[in-house]
Scaffold this motif. Structure first.
Motif, mmCIF file in Angstrom:
data_model
loop_
_atom_site.group_PDB
_atom_site.id
_atom_site.type_symbol
_atom_site.label_atom_id
_atom_site.label_comp_id
_atom_site.label_asym_id
_atom_site.label_seq_id
_atom_site.Cartn_x
_atom_site.Cartn_y
_atom_site.Cartn_z
ATOM 1 N N UNK A 210 45.783 -16.950 -24.818
ATOM 2 C CA UNK A 210 45.864 -17.320 -23.396
ATOM 3 C C UNK A 210 44.652 -16.784 -22.644
ATOM 4 N N UNK A 211 44.276 -15.566 -22.951
ATOM 5 C CA UNK A 211 43.124 -14.934 -22.309
ATOM 6 C C UNK A 211 41.843 -15.729 -22.607
ATOM 7 N N UNK A 212 41.674 -16.096 -23.878
ATOM 8 C CA UNK A 212 40.464 -16.854 -24.276
ATOM 9 C C UNK A 212 40.417 -18.201 -23.566
ATOM 10 N N UNK A 213 41.559 -18.888 -23.544
ATOM 11 C CA UNK A 213 41.602 -20.246 -22.974
ATOM 12 C C UNK A 213 41.273 -20.216 -21.483
ATOM 13 N N UNK A 214 41.870 -19.307 -20.749
ATOM 14 C CA UNK A 214 41.612 -19.311 -19.292
ATOM 15 C C UNK A 214 40.201 -18.803 -18.991
ATOM 16 N N UNK A 215 39.748 -17.825 -19.757
ATOM 17 C CA UNK A 215 38.391 -17.306 -19.550
ATOM 18 C C UNK A 215 37.369 -18.438 -19.740
ATOM 19 N N UNK A 216 37.540 -19.200 -20.817
ATOM 20 C CA UNK A 216 36.632 -20.314 -21.101
ATOM 21 C C UNK A 216 36.706 -21.381 -20.013
ATOM 22 N N UNK A 217 37.922 -21.672 -19.552
ATOM 23 C CA UNK A 217 38.100 -22.717 -18.535
ATOM 24 C C UNK A 217 37.433 -22.301 -17.228
ATOM 25 N N UNK A 218 37.592 -21.058 -16.858
ATOM 26 C CA UNK A 218 37.016 -20.575 -15.595
ATOM 27 C C UNK A 218 35.491 -20.568 -15.679
ATOM 28 N N UNK A 219 34.986 -20.237 -16.857
ATOM 29 C CA UNK A 219 33.538 -20.261 -17.076
ATOM 30 C C UNK A 219 32.784 -19.435 -16.061
ATOM 31 N N UNK A 220 31.849 -20.079 -15.400
ATOM 32 C CA UNK A 220 30.965 -19.355 -14.476
ATOM 33 C C UNK A 220 31.509 -19.316 -13.049
ATOM 34 N N UNK A 221 32.731 -19.753 -12.855
ATOM 35 C CA UNK A 221 33.225 -19.861 -11.469
ATOM 36 C C UNK A 221 33.481 -18.516 -10.791
ATOM 37 N N UNK A 222 33.464 -17.453 -11.592
ATOM 38 C CA UNK A 222 33.595 -16.111 -11.026
ATOM 39 C C UNK A 222 34.987 -15.778 -10.500
ATOM 40 N N UNK A 223 36.011 -16.482 -10.989
ATOM 41 C CA UNK A 223 37.376 -16.177 -10.540
ATOM 42 C C UNK A 223 38.024 -15.162 -11.466
ATOM 43 N N UNK A 224 38.865 -14.295 -10.895
ATOM 44 C CA UNK A 224 39.642 -13.387 -11.737
ATOM 45 C C UNK A 224 40.939 -14.103 -12.129
ATOM 46 N N UNK A 225 41.667 -13.539 -13.085
ATOM 47 C CA UNK A 225 42.913 -14.168 -13.534
ATOM 48 C C UNK A 225 43.870 -13.099 -14.042
#
Ligand code: AMP
Ligand code: ZN
Length: 208
Positions: free
Chosen positions: A95-110
């Motif tokens: 889950x961590x990998x998937x959301x991190x990749x999706x957010x990419x360079x957008x600079x959002x935390x999750x």
């Protein structure tokens, strides 16, 4: 708000009571079993392996909102046993990998976590960005379910299962958490209503 096939109102967030929080098991076709259908829909899947499926949340409460579901039938947090620890760690890691990749360079935390009392059946881990910039975020219940202690971090669940051999969220007084005043999750400012809150929180989103 959509209407359930059974004719009952279908909550997009946690309802006051549900089949997954107690009461009799939901019948086939009941809205609370909807995640099981979405899991099987390839257009909703963003990741699958032999143990888990990750889907897009149908009513996302932020720009990035995924649900990580085990293939094994696990109804809820209370059902978890120490033998599930490996699975929970896998859910968190992927889950961590998937959301991190999706957010990419957008600079959002999750954050990755579970609702103390979910509305939907079948264990699901939320992976959600912290902008909460979404038209589906409409109510105080929605807000408090993701920004108060009602949202239980995956690490806390794993820790409790390791130490106590079970997961029990009842001591958090979940019903009261959903009624807390509306407060910005970043600067803690109290806002009078959802439109004011939503207008306020966008100021915290970093411009990329
Ligand atoms: P909860 O059970 O409170 O942890 O949250 C359930 C989540 O499932 C919410 O974020 C809903 O927006 C989402 N949801 C509800 N129905 C569906 C569905 N059929 N497919 C995908 N996501 C759903
Ligand atoms: Zn703020």
């Amino acid at each position: 708000m959509a209407t359930a096939r059974t004719g009952t109102k279908r909550p997009e967030g946690p309802p006051s009571s549900s089949s997954s929080s107690g009461g009799p098991p939901a019948k086939k076709g009941h809205w609370s079993l909807g995640l099981l259908d979405t899991m099987k829909d390839p257009s909703s899947q963003v990741y699958t392996d032999d143990r888990i499926v990750i889907i897009k949340d149908k009513y996302p409460k932020a720009r990035f909102h995924y649900l990580v579901l085990p293939r094994e039938q696990i109804a809820k947090l209370k059902t978890l046993k120490p033998s599930h620890l490996d699975l929970l760690r896998h859910m968190e890691e992927v889950g961590d990998k998937v959301i991190k990749e999706a957010i990419g360079e957008e600079g959002l935390t999750y954050r990755l976590g579970y609702h103390a009392v979910p509305s939907m059946s079948h264990l699901h881990l939320h992976a959600i960005s912290q902008d909460f910039d979404s038209p589906s975020l409409k109510t105080k219940k929605h807000w408090n379910s993701f920004t108060s202690a009602y949202f239980v971090d995956s690490k806390e669940v794993i820790d409790q299962l390791e130490k106590e051999g079970k997961v029990d969220t009842s001591s958090k007084n979940p019903d009261a958490l959903l009624k807390l005043p509306l407060r910005c999750h970043v600067c803690k400012l109290e806002l009078g209503n959802i439109p004011k809150l939503k207008a306020h929180i966008v100021k915290h989103i970093k411009k990329s």
